[in-house]
Design an enzyme around this catalytic site. Structure first.
Site, short mmCIF file in Angstrom:
data_model
loop_
_atom_site.label_atom_id
_atom_site.label_comp_id
_atom_site.label_asym_id
_atom_site.label_seq_id
_atom_site.Cartn_x
_atom_site.Cartn_y
_atom_site.Cartn_z
N ASP A 57 -61.95 -6.76 25.62
CA ASP A 57 -62.98 -7.18 24.67
C ASP A 57 -63.46 -5.94 23.93
OD1 ASP A 57 -65.19 -7.96 23.27
OD2 ASP A 57 -66.09 -9.11 24.90
N ASN A 84 -56.86 -4.73 13.38
CA ASN A 84 -56.78 -6.04 12.73
C ASN A 84 -57.77 -7.04 13.32
OD1 ASN A 84 -55.25 -8.33 11.33
ND2 ASN A 84 -54.93 -8.83 13.51
N TYR A 149 -70.39 -10.04 7.65
CA TYR A 149 -68.94 -9.77 7.68
C TYR A 149 -68.57 -8.83 6.54
CZ TYR A 149 -63.93 -10.81 7.06
OH TYR A 149 -62.57 -10.71 6.91
N GLY A 150 -69.07 -9.12 5.32
CA GLY A 150 -68.73 -8.30 4.16
C GLY A 150 -69.20 -6.87 4.33
N ALA A 151 -70.38 -6.70 4.96
CA ALA A 151 -70.89 -5.34 5.17
C ALA A 151 -69.96 -4.56 6.09
CB ALA A 151 -72.30 -5.40 5.75
N LYS A 153 -66.76 -5.00 6.47
CA LYS A 153 -65.50 -4.73 5.78
C LYS A 153 -65.69 -3.65 4.71
CE LYS A 153 -62.93 -7.34 8.25
NZ LYS A 153 -61.79 -6.79 9.01
N1 LIG Z 1 -58.08 -14.88 7.39
C1 LIG Z 1 -58.49 -14.45 6.21
O1 LIG Z 1 -58.65 -15.22 5.25
C2 LIG Z 1 -58.72 -12.98 6.01
C3 LIG Z 1 -59.03 -12.50 4.72
C4 LIG Z 1 -59.25 -11.14 4.54
C5 LIG Z 1 -59.18 -10.27 5.60
N2 LIG Z 1 -58.88 -10.77 6.84
C6 LIG Z 1 -58.85 -9.84 7.96
O2 LIG Z 1 -57.58 -9.92 8.59
C7 LIG Z 1 -57.73 -9.66 9.99
C8 LIG Z 1 -57.08 -10.78 10.79
O3 LIG Z 1 -57.63 -12.01 10.39
P1 LIG Z 1 -57.11 -13.41 11.03
O4 LIG Z 1 -57.49 -14.50 10.12
O5 LIG Z 1 -55.70 -13.25 11.45
O6 LIG Z 1 -58.05 -13.48 12.34
P2 LIG Z 1 -58.02 -14.53 13.53
O7 LIG Z 1 -56.88 -15.47 13.39
O8 LIG Z 1 -59.41 -15.10 13.70
O9 LIG Z 1 -57.70 -13.60 14.80
C9 LIG Z 1 -58.65 -12.71 15.32
C10 LIG Z 1 -57.97 -11.88 16.40
O10 LIG Z 1 -58.93 -10.97 16.94
C11 LIG Z 1 -59.02 -11.15 18.37
N3 LIG Z 1 -60.40 -10.92 18.79
C12 LIG Z 1 -61.51 -11.64 18.46
N4 LIG Z 1 -62.58 -11.15 19.08
C13 LIG Z 1 -62.15 -10.07 19.82
C14 LIG Z 1 -62.80 -9.16 20.70
N5 LIG Z 1 -64.12 -9.23 20.94
N6 LIG Z 1 -62.06 -8.20 21.29
C15 LIG Z 1 -60.71 -8.11 21.05
N7 LIG Z 1 -60.05 -8.95 20.23
C16 LIG Z 1 -60.76 -9.93 19.63
C17 LIG Z 1 -58.60 -12.61 18.58
O11 LIG Z 1 -58.13 -12.87 19.90
P3 LIG Z 1 -59.16 -13.34 21.08
O12 LIG Z 1 -60.03 -14.40 20.49
O13 LIG Z 1 -58.27 -13.81 22.19
O14 LIG Z 1 -59.91 -12.12 21.45
C18 LIG Z 1 -57.46 -12.70 17.57
O15 LIG Z 1 -56.31 -12.11 18.12
C19 LIG Z 1 -59.23 -9.51 10.24
O16 LIG Z 1 -59.55 -8.14 10.24
C20 LIG Z 1 -59.85 -10.18 9.05
O17 LIG Z 1 -61.14 -9.69 8.75
C21 LIG Z 1 -58.65 -12.09 7.07
#
Ligand SMILES: NC(=O)c1ccc[n+]([C@@H]2O[C@H](COP(=O)([O-])OP(=O)(O)OC[C@H]3O[C@@H](n4cnc5c(N)ncnc54)[C@H](OP(=O)(O)O)[C@@H]3O)[C@@H](O)[C@H]2O)c1
Length: 278
Positions: A57, A84, A149-151, A153
């Protein structure tokens, strides 16, 4: 930095983009350690792709040193780290639950910087390495319902620019990915919130954004690492906006371009010795 046979530590590996990053890192020949909280999905990735699972975590500051120690004990020094993992906390600030702000900042901003601090000395000593910060267009443009969230990023994007300057001529590269919406559960959650969802609907109507394919995003990020490109901006139609927002950082880079690189000795931040009493 070419990824073949490099040890890459990837956080958030079980999410939408993380799974694609894992698959493509393996396809490029990297040795991958994958981090997330849930052991089951990590073990699935390990069985399917031969990566090394490391459940943790990342909101727990006390776990971070152990993450690096376990990753390096398993697969050797970390050559590249891909930050990520993130949580998209959606809601007006006054609607959020107690602890939401702290958790979001801890995972999205503190953990990437703290983990990077831990791997940088080794990377600098070896003369090679790469740090990837997965940021968002929500850190470039502000949306209601995404202030926290935006802050975080925006913080990552800004930190990437500073790191890039600090790491000049060390052999350690950085890449920040400023991503628009990706087809994902994260985006579905944002769309369900009235303010955030309404804003996205309007932006989509104006064709300023479109959903990205997570596989395309992963390929673009890893191509940038291999080519040593410092910034990835997707979708392309939003890239000019992000570039304009980055202009002051770009300007400072230009102004400082002729300066000698900083030494790798840690900066002293102690108070100056007291002078003679006046
Ligand atoms: N999706 C979008 O539209 C979008 C747009 C712009 C940027 N992004 C960025 O792209 C990245 C990936 O996005 P995504 O949509 O693929 O995210 P996602 O599907 O929600 O996956 C989040 C990942 O982070 C892990 N995680 C969550 N809480 C955690 C914690 N406390 N400790 C360790 N791991 C943790 C989750 O696994 P567990 O829950 O098992 O921990 C999962 O592997 C992020 O940085 C996001 O801000 C996404």
């Amino acid at each position: 930095m070419l990824l073949a046979d490099r040890h890459v530590l990837l956080t958030g590996a079980t999410g939408t983009i993380g799974r694609r990053l894992t698959e493509q890192l393996v396809a490029r020949g990297a040795r991958v350690t994958v981090v997330a909280r849930s052991a089951g999905p990590l073990d699935d990735l390990a069985r399917r792709l031969g990566v090394r699972p490391l459940p943790a975590d990342l909101t727990q500051a006390s776990a971070l040193e152990d993450v690096i120690a376990r990753a390096e004990a398993g697969s050797g020094p970390v050559d590249a780290i891909v930050h990520n993992a993130a949580v998209e906390t959606v809601g007006r600030l006054d609607e959020l639950e107690p602890g939401d702000v702290e958790r979001t900042v801890a995972l999205n901003l503190t953990a990437p910087l703290a983990l990077t601090r831990l791997v940088l000395p080794g990377m600098i000593a070896r003369g090679h390495g790469h740090v990837v910060l997965v940021s968002s267009l929500a850190g470039v443009a502000s949306f209601p319902g995404l202030a926290v969230y935006g802050a975080t990023k925006a913080g990552l994007t800004h930190a990437a620019a500073g790191l890039r300057l600090e790491l000049r001529r060390t052999g350690v590269g950085t890449t920040v990915a400023e991503l628009g919406p990706v087809e994902s559960a994260m985006m579905d959650r944002a769309r369900r919130h009235s303010a955030a969802g309404g804003s996205f609907a309007r932006v989509y109507r104006l064709r300023a954004l479109r959903d990205l394919d997570p596989g395309v995003v992963a390929a673009a990020v890893l191509d940038a690492v291999e080519a040593g490109r410092p910034v990835v901006r997707l979708p392309r139609r939003a890239a000019p906006l992000a570039a304009v927002a980055g202009l002051p950082r770009q300007l400072v880079r230009g102004v400082l371009a002729g300066m000698p690189a900083q030494g790798s000795a840690p900066a002293r931040s102690v108070d100056p010795a007291p002078g003679p009493a006046a």
